[in-house]
Design an enzyme around this catalytic site. Structure first.
Site, PDB file in Angstrom:
ATOM      1  CD  GLU A 117      -2.411  -0.996   2.901  1.00  0.00           C
ATOM      2  OE1 GLU A 117      -2.385   0.059   3.575  1.00  0.00           O
ATOM      3  OE2 GLU A 117      -2.877  -2.058   3.326  1.00  0.00           O
ATOM      4  CE  LYS A 119       4.658   5.240   6.943  1.00  0.00           C
ATOM      5  NZ  LYS A 119       4.707   6.684   7.142  1.00  0.00           N
ATOM      6  CG  ASP A 121       3.913  12.606   4.427  1.00  0.00           C
ATOM      7  OD1 ASP A 121       3.857  12.223   5.608  1.00  0.00           O
ATOM      8  OD2 ASP A 121       4.808  13.347   3.986  1.00  0.00           O
ATOM      9  CE1 TYR A 229      -3.643   2.045   9.511  1.00  0.00           C
ATOM     10  CE2 TYR A 229      -3.707   4.251   8.566  1.00  0.00           C
ATOM     11  CZ  TYR A 229      -3.504   3.413   9.649  1.00  0.00           C
ATOM     12  OH  TYR A 229      -3.150   3.930  10.848  1.00  0.00           O
ATOM     13  CE  LYS A 318       8.797   6.872   6.708  1.00  0.00           C
ATOM     14  NZ  LYS A 318       9.519   7.879   7.435  1.00  0.00           N
ATOM     15  CB  CYS A 412      20.218  45.477 -14.060  1.00  0.00           C
ATOM     16  SG  CYS A 412      20.396  43.893 -14.911  1.00  0.00           S
ATOM     17  CB  CYS A 415      22.592  45.717 -18.334  1.00  0.00           C
ATOM     18  SG  CYS A 415      20.990  46.383 -17.823  1.00  0.00           S
ATOM     19  CB  CYS A 430      16.598  44.684 -15.532  1.00  0.00           C
ATOM     20  SG  CYS A 430      17.652  45.564 -16.692  1.00  0.00           S
ATOM     21  CB  CYS A 436      19.367  44.066 -19.944  1.00  0.00           C
ATOM     22  SG  CYS A 436      19.847  42.911 -18.653  1.00  0.00           S
TER      23      CYS A 436
HETATM   24  O1  D41 Z   1      -0.871   5.106   4.444  1.00  0.00           O
HETATM   25  C1  D41 Z   1      -0.435   5.068   5.589  1.00  0.00           C
HETATM   26  N1  D41 Z   1       0.122   6.121   6.140  1.00  0.00           N
HETATM   27  C2  D41 Z   1      -0.551   3.818   6.402  1.00  0.00           C
HETATM   28  C3  D41 Z   1      -0.262   3.866   7.764  1.00  0.00           C
HETATM   29  C4  D41 Z   1      -0.937   2.579   5.836  1.00  0.00           C
HETATM   30  N2  D41 Z   1      -1.259   2.485   4.525  1.00  0.00           N
HETATM   31  N3  D41 Z   1      -1.030   1.480   6.591  1.00  0.00           N
HETATM   32  C5  D41 Z   1      -0.747   1.518   7.918  1.00  0.00           C
HETATM   33  N4  D41 Z   1      -0.859   0.383   8.628  1.00  0.00           N
HETATM   34  C6  D41 Z   1      -0.588   0.385   9.927  1.00  0.00           C
HETATM   35  C7  D41 Z   1      -0.715  -0.897  10.661  1.00  0.00           C
HETATM   36  C8  D41 Z   1       0.013  -2.006   9.950  1.00  0.00           C
HETATM   37  C9  D41 Z   1      -0.166  -0.780  12.047  1.00  0.00           C
HETATM   38  C10 D41 Z   1      -2.185  -1.256  10.730  1.00  0.00           C
HETATM   39  C11 D41 Z   1      -0.355   2.730   8.549  1.00  0.00           C
HETATM   40  C12 D41 Z   1      -0.083   2.659   9.945  1.00  0.00           C
HETATM   41  N5  D41 Z   1      -0.203   1.485  10.599  1.00  0.00           N
HETATM   42  C13 D41 Z   1       0.332   3.807  10.749  1.00  0.00           C
HETATM   43  N6  D41 Z   1       0.146   5.080  10.492  1.00  0.00           N
HETATM   44  C14 D41 Z   1       0.668   5.814  11.484  1.00  0.00           C
HETATM   45  C15 D41 Z   1       1.192   5.001  12.399  1.00  0.00           C
HETATM   46  C16 D41 Z   1       0.969   3.730  11.963  1.00  0.00           C
END
Ligand code: D41
Length: 678
Positions: A117, A119, A121, A229, A318, A412, A415, A430, A436
């Site tokens: 999935e 992640k 932000d 999620y 990450k 400037c 020039c 300018c 220029c």
């Molecule tokens: O998209 C996310 N930020 C995301 C965060 C995600 N797709 N899955 C997550 N799954 C978990 C668990 C596995 C613990 C159910 C999470 C997070 N935790 C999470 N977000 C912030 C702390 C943990």
């Protein structure tokens, strides 16, 4: 109290169901069913029924997403099941080690199926539903206790207030990430900036700040979304066999889940998913900071359990960070091809967003002031994808004693012409337009363009070569080019060299307005050039005209007059004009329009109400032809108000100020008198 009829009750229910359904298609399935206008119509109908019959108001109604101005205090909430955190893998090897550990614990050599999935932000939240109705939402907090943010969460359109479908378990908890899509973030920041308010550094901070609003009406105006999620139900017999299936269930209940989600067998497939998602990162409409891998089978998840606060069955991998800290070592000023002078921060090199960055644009001095940037400051640098690196925030606490102010130079750097900044404009420029070196190519391009002096054969590439080889510095140098010089250039035959020389030659006797237009004075387009030419008759007259005199020309206001003045005030530009004359360029004088035919010059007129024999635009055009300016509002300075049928407040104001007022017949008489007819 009046008894609400069954019909009305039914209509309200039907509208709510329809709106919920449209929301679901729009936010969860990304597949809108009706145009926005139709949605708005249904929404307004429901709103007005609820206003008329307050006894029908319900917290689950889609109209309740507008929030409330009551201040919330964010009570502490203890999570029934702790909200776990995620371990991180910082390299491919660490991901492989994670997979190895999973297989060791499960005593298997078979590849494990993972769900991959993106992640997001944003901020993790927990939502509780009782009998399918949202009863409480909380932030993750430290994982054990968070804050009650129910009022704010209710305003997010992709959060179901009531779960869809039948067979909904008695108690349901859904967890997900609240985030702000990139486009919404940009819009919000633009709005905050124009209101003079503090902007957010990134979408994550914007999402956090928006969820922390005391008044949910404010949150309601923020473009937040929720993506689910995970889920938990008290009755474990209701749990699907896999994480994947549990998310499909959650989706059927009305939540958005991430469309990029996929399954992968084993570590290598996970790493492929990681690389593919990284490629896609920029094109996604929301920010992600990595990918999460989760063992798909719930029974395996249960066997693996968790250590301290993180599950053993999930890990985050990450992406390279898009924000880092570094130091501004200097601020320099760059001159763009249109003369815009831009402050640029020279940075202590820093690795961010996958590349080493040593410069970042500061855009303009308003931005320098807004950020409060000093030389020596430690700053957040942000680079998302191919976007140029930005300075997003100064860490004021780290400012050294000897930090220096940033000041716009007066001349400037390229020039030495004056740098001018028009009031109300953020950009400084300018004023050495024709001279220029930074603006050279652009100035020549414009001069030779079709609407200007129309020098056929002098295209962009050729201009690049001529300027880069030093053969042409200003437009005057064009007239000194020889056939011999030109035919020495690569890919320039004898014939095209002769043709070009002939084309340049033909541009030696332009009509005045084309020549004025060709000078490339800011905001002097064809129409303004024509106006200037026919009003003043010669370039000399224009170049000596005062600000006030320039503003007598139709369509020339203080800003354009300012641009014209600062252009002719630059000695370098005058030198170039002299050089053009020396090269034999002679612009034709123009017949000055009879100023007697501009009896309304210097006057401001206002049109109001409806005219029957002409349109307002026609009336405006004719008044302007007589020299008047036509403004939108009445003031002491208004010379005369033309009032058509059903004239309202402007007429009242004119009468109150004792201004002359003409009706349509009066206007026609005036136009007639000067030989103008519709
Ligand atoms: O998209 C996310 N930020 C995301 C965060 C995600 N797709 N899955 C997550 N799954 C978990 C668990 C596995 C613990 C159910 C999470 C997070 N935790 C999470 N977000 C912030 C702390 C943990």
């Amino acid at each position: 109290m009046t008894q609400v009829s069954a019909d009305i009750r039914q209509r309200v229910e039907a509208l709510r169901a329809a709106l919920d359904d449209h929301n679901y298609h729009y936010y969860v399935l990304d597949d809108p069913r009706i145009p926005d206008a139709e949605y708005d119509r249904l929404f307004r109908e429901l709103q007005s029924l609820e206003a008329e019959y307050p006894e029908l108001v319900s917290d689950e109604s889609p109209t309740r997403r507008v929030g409330s101005t009551a201040e919330t205090s964010f009570q502490e909430v203890i999570h029934r099941l702790p909200m776990l955190s995620l371990d991180n893998a910082f390299s491919d090897d660490e991901l492989r080690e994670f997979d190895r550990r999973v297989r060791d614990r499960l005593s298997t050599d078979e590849p494990i199926e993972y769900v991959c999935e993106p992640k997001l932000d944003g901020l993790a939240v927990s939502l509780h539903y009782e009998q399918g109705v949202l009863i409480r939402a909380a932030t993750r907090g430290d994982g054990y206790a968070g804050e009650d943010i129910t009022a704010n969460i209710r305003t997010i359109p992709s959060v179901p207030l009531k779960l869809r479908g039948s067979n909904i378990p008695e108690l349901v908890e859904v967890r997900g990430e609240v985030y702000m899509p990139k486009a919404g973030f940009e819009k919000l920041n633009a709005r905050l900036a124009t209101q003079g308010e503090k902007t957010f550094v990134n979408p994550r901070n914007a999402a956090a700040g928006s969820l922390r609003q005391k008044k949910s009406t404010v949150t309601a105006k923020r473009p937040l979304e929720l993506c689910a999620y995970s889920m938990a139900v008290t009755d474990e017999s209701l749990l699907p066999e896999t994480h994947w299936d549990s998310l499909q269930t959650v989706r059927e209940w009305g939540f958005r889940i991430n469309p990029e989600m996929r399954k992968a067998q084993g570590a290598d497939a996970c790493l492929d998913a990681y690389n593919e998602l990284m490629q896609k990162r920029e094109s996604l409409p929301y920010e992600i900071d990595g990918i999460v891998f989760k063992v798909n089978r719930i029974d395996l998840q249960q066997q693996l359990g968790f250590v301290s606060r993180a599950p053993r069955w999930a890990i985050a991998h990450k992406f390279p960070a898009q924000e880092e800290l570094t130091v501004i070592e200097d601020v320099e000023f760059q001159v763009g091809r249109t003369g815009a002078v831009t402050p640029v921060a020279r940075l202590k090199p820093v690795f961010v967003g996958g590349v080493t960055v040593s410069n970042a644009t500061l855009h303009n001095m308003d931005e320098v002031r807004r950020l409060d940037v000093h030389i020596g400051d430690t700053v957040f640098i942000r680079r998302a994808g191919d976007v140029i690196p930005q300075v997003v925030k100064v860490v004021v606490e780290k400012r050294p004693q000897d930090a220096a102010d940033v000041a716009m130079p007066t001349h400037c750097p390229v020039c030495d012409s004056d740098i001018v900044q028009i009031e109300g404009e953020a950009v400084a420029r300018c004023s050495g337009g024709l001279y220029c070196p930074a603006q050279r190519k652009e100035a020549i391009r414009h001069y030779a363009s079709r609407k200007a002096l129309d020098i056929e054969g002098l295209g962009d590439k050729l201009i690049d070569v001529l300027v880069d080889d030093g053969m042409v510095k200003t437009v005057a140098d064009l007239y000194r080019l020889t056939k011999f010089q030109l035919s020495s250039l690569e890919r320039m035959g004898d014939k095209s060299a002769s043709n070009l020389i002939a084309a340049i030659d033909r541009s030696r006797n332009p009509v005045l307005w084309r020549f004025i237009y060709a000078l490339g004075i800011r905001e002097v387009g064809e129409a303004t050039a024509k106006g200037l030419a026919s009003y003043f008759g010669s370039l000399e007259a224009i170049s000596q005209a005062s600000d006030e005199a320039l503003q007598e020309v139709p369509d020339v206001g203080p800003i354009v007059a300012g641009h014209v003045r600062s252009f002719f005030d630059q000695p370098h530009n005058q030198e170039t004009l002299e050089a053009l004359k020396d090269a034999g360029v002679v612009w034709q004088q123009e017949q000055v329009t009879d100023r007697g035919a501009r009896p309304l010059a210097g006057q401001t007129w206002v049109l109001t109400g409806t005219l029957s024999q002409m349109t307002r635009d026609q009336a405006k055009e004719m008044l302007e032809a007589l020299g008047a300016k036509v403004a939108g509002s009445v003031s002491k300075k208004t010379a005369c108000v033309v009032a058509g049928e059903a004239a309202g407040s402007k007429l009242a104001k004119a009468e109150q100020l004792g201004l002359p007022v003409l009706d349509e017949a009066g206007l026609r008489a005036l136009l007639d008198e000067h030989g103008l007819t519709v």
